[in-house]
Design a protein around this motif. Structure first.
Motif, PDB file in Angstrom:
ATOM      1  N   PRO A  62      -0.642   4.447   3.054  1.00 51.25           N
ATOM      2  CA  PRO A  62      -1.080   3.266   3.828  1.00 51.25           C
ATOM      3  C   PRO A  62      -1.902   2.269   3.028  1.00 51.25           C
ATOM      4  O   PRO A  62      -2.002   1.103   3.417  1.00 51.25           O
ATOM      5  N   ASP A  63      -2.492   2.700   1.903  1.00 50.72           N
ATOM      6  CA  ASP A  63      -3.314   1.786   1.111  1.00 50.72           C
ATOM      7  C   ASP A  63      -2.508   1.069   0.030  1.00 50.72           C
ATOM      8  O   ASP A  63      -3.075   0.353  -0.797  1.00 50.72           O
ATOM      9  N   THR A  64      -1.189   1.263   0.025  1.00 49.02           N
ATOM     10  CA  THR A  64      -0.352   0.680  -1.023  1.00 49.02           C
ATOM     11  C   THR A  64       0.803  -0.099  -0.399  1.00 49.02           C
ATOM     12  O   THR A  64       1.542   0.430   0.431  1.00 49.02           O
ATOM     13  N   LYS A  65       0.939  -1.351  -0.804  1.00 49.78           N
ATOM     14  CA  LYS A  65       2.032  -2.194  -0.340  1.00 49.78           C
ATOM     15  C   LYS A  65       3.102  -2.250  -1.429  1.00 49.78           C
ATOM     16  O   LYS A  65       2.824  -2.579  -2.578  1.00 49.78           O
ATOM     17  N   PHE A  66       4.330  -1.919  -1.049  1.00 52.98           N
ATOM     18  CA  PHE A  66       5.435  -1.909  -1.998  1.00 52.98           C
ATOM     19  C   PHE A  66       6.442  -3.000  -1.646  1.00 52.98           C
ATOM     20  O   PHE A  66       6.673  -3.292  -0.465  1.00 52.98           O
ATOM     21  N   ILE A  67       7.020  -3.584  -2.684  1.00 51.47           N
ATOM     22  CA  ILE A  67       8.266  -4.323  -2.507  1.00 51.47           C
ATOM     23  C   ILE A  67       9.289  -3.683  -3.441  1.00 51.47           C
ATOM     24  O   ILE A  67       8.953  -3.266  -4.554  1.00 51.47           O
ATOM     25  N   VAL A  68      10.503  -3.552  -2.950  1.00 53.24           N
ATOM     26  CA  VAL A  68      11.573  -2.952  -3.741  1.00 53.24           C
ATOM     27  C   VAL A  68      12.622  -4.019  -3.982  1.00 53.24           C
ATOM     28  O   VAL A  68      13.208  -4.556  -3.038  1.00 53.24           O
ATOM     29  N   GLU A  69      12.825  -4.355  -5.242  1.00 49.82           N
ATOM     30  CA  GLU A  69      13.755  -5.410  -5.621  1.00 49.82           C
ATOM     31  C   GLU A  69      15.006  -4.823  -6.261  1.00 49.82           C
ATOM     32  O   GLU A  69      14.910  -3.968  -7.141  1.00 49.82           O
ATOM     33  N   ASP A  70      16.163  -5.277  -5.814  1.00 54.66           N
ATOM     34  CA  ASP A  70      17.423  -4.880  -6.424  1.00 54.66           C
ATOM     35  C   ASP A  70      17.753  -5.915  -7.502  1.00 54.66           C
ATOM     36  O   ASP A  70      17.995  -7.076  -7.189  1.00 54.66           O
ATOM     37  N   VAL A  89      -6.012  -2.636  -0.635  1.00 55.29           N
ATOM     38  CA  VAL A  89      -4.551  -2.518  -0.661  1.00 55.29           C
ATOM     39  C   VAL A  89      -4.076  -2.744  -2.085  1.00 55.29           C
ATOM     40  O   VAL A  89      -4.400  -3.756  -2.713  1.00 55.29           O
ATOM     41  N   TYR A  90      -3.332  -1.782  -2.594  1.00 47.71           N
ATOM     42  CA  TYR A  90      -2.758  -1.881  -3.938  1.00 47.71           C
ATOM     43  C   TYR A  90      -1.311  -2.349  -3.801  1.00 47.71           C
ATOM     44  O   TYR A  90      -0.598  -1.928  -2.887  1.00 47.71           O
ATOM     45  N   LYS A  91      -0.881  -3.208  -4.701  1.00 45.77           N
ATOM     46  CA  LYS A  91       0.448  -3.822  -4.582  1.00 45.77           C
ATOM     47  C   LYS A  91       1.314  -3.425  -5.770  1.00 45.77           C
ATOM     48  O   LYS A  91       0.954  -3.663  -6.928  1.00 45.77           O
ATOM     49  N   LYS A 148       7.861 -14.132  -9.505  1.00 44.47           N
ATOM     50  CA  LYS A 148       7.601 -14.233  -8.067  1.00 44.47           C
ATOM     51  C   LYS A 148       6.646 -13.131  -7.605  1.00 44.47           C
ATOM     52  O   LYS A 148       5.720 -13.382  -6.815  1.00 44.47           O
ATOM     53  N   ALA A 149       6.864 -11.910  -8.098  1.00 46.06           N
ATOM     54  CA  ALA A 149       6.000 -10.793  -7.711  1.00 46.06           C
ATOM     55  C   ALA A 149       4.567 -11.039  -8.169  1.00 46.06           C
ATOM     56  O   ALA A 149       3.614 -10.805  -7.415  1.00 46.06           O
ATOM     57  N   GLY A 172       0.828 -11.547  -6.107  1.00 44.97           N
ATOM     58  CA  GLY A 172      -0.290 -10.635  -6.304  1.00 44.97           C
ATOM     59  C   GLY A 172       0.056  -9.242  -6.781  1.00 44.97           C
ATOM     60  O   GLY A 172      -0.805  -8.354  -6.797  1.00 44.97           O
ATOM     61  N   TYR A 173       1.292  -9.019  -7.208  1.00 47.59           N
ATOM     62  CA  TYR A 173       1.693  -7.699  -7.700  1.00 47.59           C
ATOM     63  C   TYR A 173       1.400  -7.607  -9.194  1.00 47.59           C
ATOM     64  O   TYR A 173       1.800  -8.475  -9.963  1.00 47.59           O
ATOM     65  N   GLU A 174       0.692  -6.542  -9.590  1.00 47.13           N
ATOM     66  CA  GLU A 174       0.297  -6.376 -10.993  1.00 47.13           C
ATOM     67  C   GLU A 174       0.875  -5.109 -11.610  1.00 47.13           C
ATOM     68  O   GLU A 174       0.845  -4.932 -12.821  1.00 47.13           O
TER      69      GLU A 174
END
Length: 283
Positions: A29-37, A4-6, A49-50, A54-56
């Motif tokens: 499906p192999d990539t986890k996203f977070i979207v920050e405003d 899983v890529y973040k 925080k990201a 574990g987000y690089e």
């Protein structure tokens, strides 16, 4: 187990909404996203925080992208605004006024106003801002009647009932940024695996290994080499190899196999050049 890529997308208002829509549509499906405003003022806390989660790899545009580059050495993929995007926005601006200005964050890539004015066929203004309050004043006091820029520019133009045109070309620019970021995440994971294997090989072997840069300065040496030399990593790293052990000083860039006396013991020593795409980068 699937890897899983973040990836963290740094948006703002409409760009945040567009990012989430495109992420959902791409179905990776192999990539986890977070979207920050977020805005540049809140960026550092969001990055910290990201990274802790574990987000690089990050994606951002406009002022968020520029400020990220000032704050961090991590990889960020820009949601690019190209000359074509600006020209498209300038053509649309004719519907709202006759004196358009491009609004740019101070630390963003410079906008070639001379070229855009030439291609557009009339003068194009440039407004450069550093913070939100300055942006509000610049738009409010400007003689331009159409403002071209990012979502933040749109927000302040709306507040003051001024005409605006978004500079982003839309979904295509966002999708491209997302896919490029994912490719970088895959490459980074591959590089991390290789680095992990190389570290394990270096530390577990009973062969002494010393690596220098192209100038002959020691960048790393494994535990066996440290034992043979009777030195710690701190004592050797960053020094010329010839200072650490005189008879080990690199000679040219060829491979050399010879015997050396180190601390009274005879060793077989092999010098091999390190090449990256044909370029000599050390031993």
């Amino acid at each position: 187990m699937q890897e899983v890529y973040k990836i963290c997308f740094l948006g703002y208002q409409e760009l945040t909404t567009m990012a989430q829509k495109n992420i959902d549509a791409l179905q990776l499906p192999d990539t986890k996203f977070i979207v920050e405003d977020c805005t540049p003022q809140k960026l550092k806390g969001i990055i910290d925080k990201a990274v802790a989660d574990g987000y690089e790899i990050f994606i951002g545009g406009g002022s968020n992208y520029a400020e990220f580059k000032r704050l961090s050495t991590l990889h960020i993929q820009e949601v690019e605004i190209t000359a074509i995007d600006y020209l498209t926005a300038l053509q649309r601006s004719k519907e709202y006024g006759s004196r358009p200005a491009i609004v740019s964050y101070k630390y963003s890539s410079p906008v070639d106003i001379a070229l855009l004015s030439q291609l557009f066929g009339q003068p194009v203004g440039l407004i450069v801002y550093e913070d939100r309050s300055e942006l509000a004043d610049l738009i409010g006091n400007s003689n331009y009647d159409v403002f071209i820029g990012t979502t933040l520019v749109r927000e302040y133009a709306q507040q003051q009932h001024r005409n605006y045109v978004m500079a982003y070309s839309g979904d295509e620019a966002i999708r491209t940024a997302i896919l490029r970021a994912r490719n970088r995440a895959i490459s980074l994971r591959r590089e991390q695996k290789v680095a992990t294997v190389n570290r394990a090989l270096m530390q577990d072997t009973n062969i002494g290994i010393i690596i220098t840069d192209e100038r002959g300065y020691v960048t790393t040496l494994n535990a066996t080499a440290r034992e043979y030399l009777g030195l710690s990593m701190d004592a050797a790293q960053g020094r010329l190899l010839g200072e650490v052990q005189k008879n080990l000083a690199p000679k040219g860039t060829d491979s050399i196999d010879s015997f050396k006396i180190i601390r009274g013991v005879r060793f077989r020593c092999t010098q091999k050049p390190l090449l990256l795409k044909g370029e000599y980068i050390g031993h």
